[in-house]
Scaffold this active site. Structure first.
Site, short mmCIF file in Angstrom:
data_model
loop_
_atom_site.label_atom_id
_atom_site.label_comp_id
_atom_site.label_asym_id
_atom_site.label_seq_id
_atom_site.Cartn_x
_atom_site.Cartn_y
_atom_site.Cartn_z
CE LYS A 8 23.36 45.55 48.76
NZ LYS A 8 23.57 46.97 48.83
NE ARG A 57 21.43 49.11 42.74
CZ ARG A 57 21.90 47.87 42.78
NH1 ARG A 57 21.68 47.10 43.80
NH2 ARG A 57 22.62 47.41 41.77
N1 PMM Z 1 24.28 47.77 46.05
C1 PMM Z 1 24.85 47.05 45.08
C2 PMM Z 1 25.14 47.65 43.83
N2 PMM Z 1 24.85 48.95 43.60
N3 PMM Z 1 23.95 51.00 44.35
C3 PMM Z 1 23.41 51.72 45.32
N4 PMM Z 1 23.13 53.03 45.10
N5 PMM Z 1 23.11 51.20 46.55
C4 PMM Z 1 23.37 49.89 46.85
O1 PMM Z 1 23.10 49.47 47.99
C5 PMM Z 1 23.97 49.08 45.83
C6 PMM Z 1 24.25 49.68 44.58
C7 PMM Z 1 25.19 45.61 45.30
O2 PMM Z 1 24.12 44.77 45.00
P1 PMM Z 1 23.97 43.90 43.64
O3 PMM Z 1 25.35 43.34 43.32
O4 PMM Z 1 23.01 42.84 43.97
O5 PMM Z 1 23.48 44.79 42.56
#
Ligand code: PMM
Length: 278
Positions: free
Chosen positions: A209, A250
Site C-alpha cells: 500500500k 492479507r
Molecule cells: N485492501 C484492498 C482490498 N481488499 N480487504 C480487506 N479485508 N482488507 C484490506 O486492507 C483490503 C481488502 C486493497 O488492496 P488490493 O487492491 O491490492 O487488493
C-alpha cells in the site's frame, strides 16, 4: 505463530499493484493454486478494484470475473474469501463455494449485504470504511483516528449482529489505506491490540500500500519504490501484526510473508534441545 496468510487473487484490469495480470480466469486460478503452494491458508478473490480513485464496477461484470475462479479454487479444496461490496456477488460466490465474505465497506456500500450474509453460513469480514474509493481521501479527517476507527468498527459489528449474523462469524479489519492517509495508518497499526480488544478476529491488509511506499526512500533505481521493496515492507508489517495478535494478514507476496512469519516464530520459540547447526 498461528497467524493465517490470506493470499490475494485480484481478477481485475485495474487494481493498483497487480491490475491486469490475472483477468483471465485460468491465469487467476493458476495464480491462486501457486499462492496456496507457497503457504497461503486462504485466498481472497476480488473482481472490483478498490484502489484510490477507482470507479465502481457493475455486479454482473464483477460476477463474470470472480465466479469461475471462486468455484475452481473451492473445488480444489482452498478456503476462499470473496472480496466484494455487493450482496448479489456475495451470495453468488457463497453458492460457488466461498466460505468468507470480505466487505471492505463493512456493510455500508450495499444496504442488503448484511442481511444477505445472514441467510448463509459464511463468515464475514467487516472493514473500516468511510466511502467509495473515488474520493476516499476527502473523508480522511479525524480528531483521534484510533478512537474513531474503533467506534465506527464497533457500529458495523452491531449492525451485523442486528442483521442476524452470529458474532462468532465476524472478523474485523481496520481498513488500512481506506479513508486514511499515511500517518493515520501507522497510528491505527500501532493500536492493533486495541482493535483486537473489540473481541473479534482481526484481519490486517497492508500489502504494497501507498503508505508503505511513502515511508521508503524513493528512487534508488530511478523508478519509484519497486514492488519487491513494497513486498519486503509488507513482510515486516505482517510480522508486527502477527506479534500484536492478528488472526490473518492479507498479502500479494505469500512466500515473503510465510518466510517472515517462520523466522519470527523461530525467534520467539524456545529452542532448548534443538539439534541445529551453526
Ligand atoms: N485492501 C484492498 C482490498 N481488499 N480487504 C480487506 N479485508 N482488507 C484490506 O486492507 C483490503 C481488502 C486493497 O488492496 P488490493 O487492491 O491490492 O487488493
Amino acid at each position: 505463530m498461528t497467524t493465517l496468510i490470506m493470499g490475494i487473487v485480484n481478477v481485475t484490469p485495474d487494481s493498483f499493484s497487480d491490475g491486469g495480470r490475472f483477468v483471465d480466469p485460468d491465469t487467476a486460478i493458476a495464480h491462486g493454486l501457486w499462492l496456496r503452494s507457497e503457504g497461503a491458508n486462504l485466498l481472497d478473490v476480488g473482481g472490483e478494484s478498490t484502489r484510490p480513485g477507482a470507479e465502481r464496477v457493475a455486479p454482473r461484470v464483477e460476477q463474470e470475473r470472480v465466479l469461475p475462479v471462486v468455484q475452481a479454487l473451492a473445488e480444489a479444496g482452498v478456503v476462499v474469501s470473496i472480496d466484494t461490496m455487493n450482496a448479489s456477488t456475495a451470495l453468488a460466490a457463497v453458492d460457488a463455494g466461498a466460505r468468507i465474505v470480505n466487505d471492505v465497506s463493512g456493510g455500508l456500500a450495499d444496504p442488503d449485504l448484511l442481511s444477505a450474509v445472514a441467510t448463509t453460513t459464511a463468515e464475514l469480514v467487516l472493514g473500516h470504511w468511510r466511502g467509495p474509493s473515488a474520493d476516499m481521501y476527502a473523508r480522511a479527517e479525524y480528531g483521534d483516528v484510533v478512537r474513531e476507527v474503533m467506534r465506527e468498527l464497533a457500529e458495523r459489528v452491531d449492525a451485523a449482529a442486528a442483521a442476524g449474523i452470529p458474532p462468532g462469524r465476524l472478523i474485523v479489519d481496520p481498513g488500512i489505506g481506506f479513508g486514511k492517509k499515511g500517518a493515520q495508518n501507522w497510528d491505527v497499526l500501532r493500536a492493533l491490540p486495541r482493535v483486537i480488544g473489540l473481541g473479534h478476529r482481526v484481519l490486517v491488509g497492508t500489502s504494497r500500500k501507498r503508505f508503505l511506499a511513502e515511508l521508503l526512500s524513493a528512487d534508488v533505481d530511478g523508478d519509484g519504490v519497486s514492488e519487491m521493496r513494497r513486498d519486503l515492507a509488507t513482510a515486516v508489517t505482517s510480522v508486527l501484526a502477527a506479534d500484536a495478535g492478528a488472526w490473518a494478514v492479507r498479502v500479494h507476496d505469500v512466500i515473503a510473508t510465510r518466510d517472515a512469519l517462520d523466522v519470527a516464530s523461530s525467534w520467539w520459540r524456545p529452542h532448548a534441545g534443538d539439534q541445529g547447526s551453526e
